[in-house]
Enzyme design. Structure first.
Site, mmCIF file in Angstrom:
data_model
loop_
_atom_site.group_PDB
_atom_site.id
_atom_site.type_symbol
_atom_site.label_atom_id
_atom_site.label_comp_id
_atom_site.label_asym_id
_atom_site.label_seq_id
_atom_site.Cartn_x
_atom_site.Cartn_y
_atom_site.Cartn_z
ATOM 1 N N SER A 9 0.715 -1.234 -0.064
ATOM 2 C CA SER A 9 0.082 -0.079 0.023
ATOM 3 C C SER A 9 0.757 1.375 0.218
ATOM 4 C CB SER A 9 -1.038 -0.149 1.085
ATOM 5 O OG SER A 9 -0.342 -0.503 2.225
ATOM 6 N N TYR A 154 4.700 -14.749 -14.602
ATOM 7 C CA TYR A 154 3.598 -13.988 -13.964
ATOM 8 C C TYR A 154 2.039 -14.925 -13.923
ATOM 9 C CZ TYR A 154 1.148 -9.727 -13.010
ATOM 10 O OH TYR A 154 0.261 -8.678 -12.416
ATOM 11 N N ILE A 187 -3.693 -1.423 -15.562
ATOM 12 C CA ILE A 187 -3.792 -0.465 -14.679
ATOM 13 C C ILE A 187 -2.812 0.666 -14.422
ATOM 14 C CG2 ILE A 187 -4.662 0.337 -12.431
ATOM 15 C CD1 ILE A 187 -6.706 -1.685 -13.862
HETATM 16 P P1 NDP Z 1 3.021 -1.564 -8.194
HETATM 17 O O1 NDP Z 1 4.250 -2.077 -8.749
HETATM 18 O O2 NDP Z 1 2.702 0.097 -8.474
HETATM 19 O O3 NDP Z 1 3.365 -1.596 -6.556
HETATM 20 C C1 NDP Z 1 3.859 -3.058 -5.981
HETATM 21 C C2 NDP Z 1 3.441 -2.780 -4.586
HETATM 22 O O4 NDP Z 1 4.008 -4.153 -4.126
HETATM 23 C C3 NDP Z 1 4.469 -1.764 -3.750
HETATM 24 O O5 NDP Z 1 3.780 -1.279 -2.790
HETATM 25 C C4 NDP Z 1 5.887 -2.678 -3.367
HETATM 26 O O6 NDP Z 1 6.581 -2.204 -2.070
HETATM 27 C C5 NDP Z 1 5.133 -4.135 -3.011
HETATM 28 N N1 NDP Z 1 6.026 -5.251 -3.047
HETATM 29 C C6 NDP Z 1 6.915 -5.484 -4.385
HETATM 30 N N2 NDP Z 1 7.721 -6.501 -4.164
HETATM 31 C C7 NDP Z 1 7.414 -7.028 -2.870
HETATM 32 C C8 NDP Z 1 7.797 -7.983 -2.068
HETATM 33 N N3 NDP Z 1 8.724 -8.853 -2.446
HETATM 34 N N4 NDP Z 1 7.415 -8.378 -0.855
HETATM 35 C C9 NDP Z 1 6.517 -7.143 -0.200
HETATM 36 N N5 NDP Z 1 5.990 -6.381 -0.923
HETATM 37 C C10 NDP Z 1 6.467 -5.991 -2.278
HETATM 38 O O7 NDP Z 1 2.098 -2.582 -8.257
HETATM 39 P P2 NDP Z 1 0.748 -2.368 -8.969
HETATM 40 O O8 NDP Z 1 -0.104 -1.336 -7.904
HETATM 41 O O9 NDP Z 1 0.571 -2.200 -10.467
HETATM 42 O O10 NDP Z 1 -0.019 -3.886 -8.606
HETATM 43 C C11 NDP Z 1 -0.469 -4.231 -7.435
HETATM 44 C C12 NDP Z 1 -1.187 -5.611 -7.673
HETATM 45 O O11 NDP Z 1 -2.006 -5.633 -8.730
HETATM 46 C C13 NDP Z 1 0.028 -6.541 -7.877
HETATM 47 O O12 NDP Z 1 -0.230 -7.801 -7.525
HETATM 48 C C14 NDP Z 1 -0.211 -6.805 -9.653
HETATM 49 O O13 NDP Z 1 0.540 -7.943 -9.870
HETATM 50 C C15 NDP Z 1 -1.457 -6.680 -9.770
HETATM 51 N N6 NDP Z 1 -1.972 -6.361 -10.915
HETATM 52 C C16 NDP Z 1 -1.545 -4.941 -11.695
HETATM 53 C C17 NDP Z 1 -1.828 -4.701 -12.889
HETATM 54 C C18 NDP Z 1 -1.271 -3.462 -13.537
HETATM 55 O O14 NDP Z 1 -1.453 -3.112 -14.626
HETATM 56 N N7 NDP Z 1 -0.826 -2.477 -12.534
HETATM 57 C C19 NDP Z 1 -2.315 -5.505 -13.837
HETATM 58 C C20 NDP Z 1 -2.915 -6.712 -13.116
HETATM 59 C C21 NDP Z 1 -2.763 -7.151 -11.664
HETATM 60 P P3 NDP Z 1 7.617 -1.056 -2.094
HETATM 61 O O15 NDP Z 1 6.741 0.245 -2.588
HETATM 62 O O16 NDP Z 1 8.188 -1.246 -1.112
HETATM 63 O O17 NDP Z 1 8.414 -1.563 -3.349
#
Ligand code: NDP
Length: 243
Positions: A9, A154, A187
């Protein structure tokens, strides 16, 4: 007070989900792995919006089972169990299959699929023993539903998320805990910013645009409502008609 954990978040969809659930009065526990300061900003904003006490920021790598378990058990012991969990945090590491290296496979499976086990294992039993008729929402993807070029790792992880979600939904139904997956299309977040030729991708989407984090957050918030208590074991797509 109903505490809800939203992983990832600090930014993107997770941040939008946290703020939206705060609007509905939940006390939101935020999480990040690197950007703890950004997650703290989300936590402060959530407390302002919800009027609930500010909740801790959890910092752990989902792929690290010991660290994930320790952080969750400590928070539950200190502050109480969760009413709900949004398993949002995730990563991708895209490459066409012939050049998809083992490291990229492992990283995505370890974080997005095994990370889901690491996250849910310590939090479900406290929900059950406290008789919380709560909510679990996982984030899958159109890639998990349909499969996508350049995302064999993925797509595998996100299809696995759907299987785990459905099986857990069956196990927890009699406890009144619902478990559903939300499957976004493309997104507008940092994850989608790496897409080459976005205009070409948009032409393949019937809505001709990418979705917003808020459009995903609205569906998650709906699943948290009392009216959604009979919806479980489902995958809800938010993808502009892509699939
Ligand atoms: P972002 O890349 O914008 O954000 C990813 C988030 O996950 C960040 O808060 C990050 O933390 C955290 N994170 C990354 N790696 C780890 C880890 N190893 N352990 C714990 N936390 C981690 O992602 P989105 O908001 O785009 O995506 C959110 C979800 O939606 C994901 O599961 C993604 O697969 C899914 N999704 C996204 C799509 C898109 O088009 N954006 C499409 C379909 C699904 P930090 O900020 O500290 O790095």
């Amino acid at each position: 007070m109903k505490r809800v954990l939203v992983t990832g978040s600090s930014r993107g969809i997770g941040r939008a989900v946290a703020l939206r659930l705060a609007q509905d009065g939940y006390a939101v526990v935020t999480h990040a792995v690197r950007n703890a300061d950004a997650a703290r900003e989300t936590a402060v904003e959530c407390a302002r919006i919800s009027g609930q006490p500010e909740q801790p920021v959890l910092v752990f790598d989902l792929a690290d089972r010991a660290a994930t378990t320790a952080a969750l058990e400590a928070d539950i012991a200190a502050n109480g169990p969760y009413f709900g969990i949004v398993a949002n945090a995730g990563v991708n590491a895209d490459a066409p299959f012939p050049i998809l290296e083992g490291d990229a496979w492992d990283k995505v499976i370890d974080t997005d699929l095994t990370g889901l086990y690491n996250l849910l294992k310590p939090v479900v039993m406290p929900m059950i023993s406290n008789r919380i008729r709560g909510r679990i929402v996982t984030l899958s993807s159109v890639s998990g539903v349909a499969g996508n070029r350049g995302q064999v790792n993925y797509s595998a992880a996100k299809a696995g998320v759907i299987g785990a979600t459905k099986a857990l939904a069956v196990e927890l139904a009699k406890r009144g805990i619902t478990v559903n997956a939300v499957a976004p299309g493309v997104i507008e977040t940092e994850m989608a910013a790496t897409i080459e030729e976005p205009e070409l991708v948009k032409r393949a989407i019937p809505m001709r645009r990418f979705g917003t984090p808020e459009e995903v957050a609205g569906v998650v918030a709906f699943l948290f409502r009392d009216e959604a208590a009979y919806i479980t074991r489902q995958v809800i797509s938010v993808n502009g008609g892509l699939f």
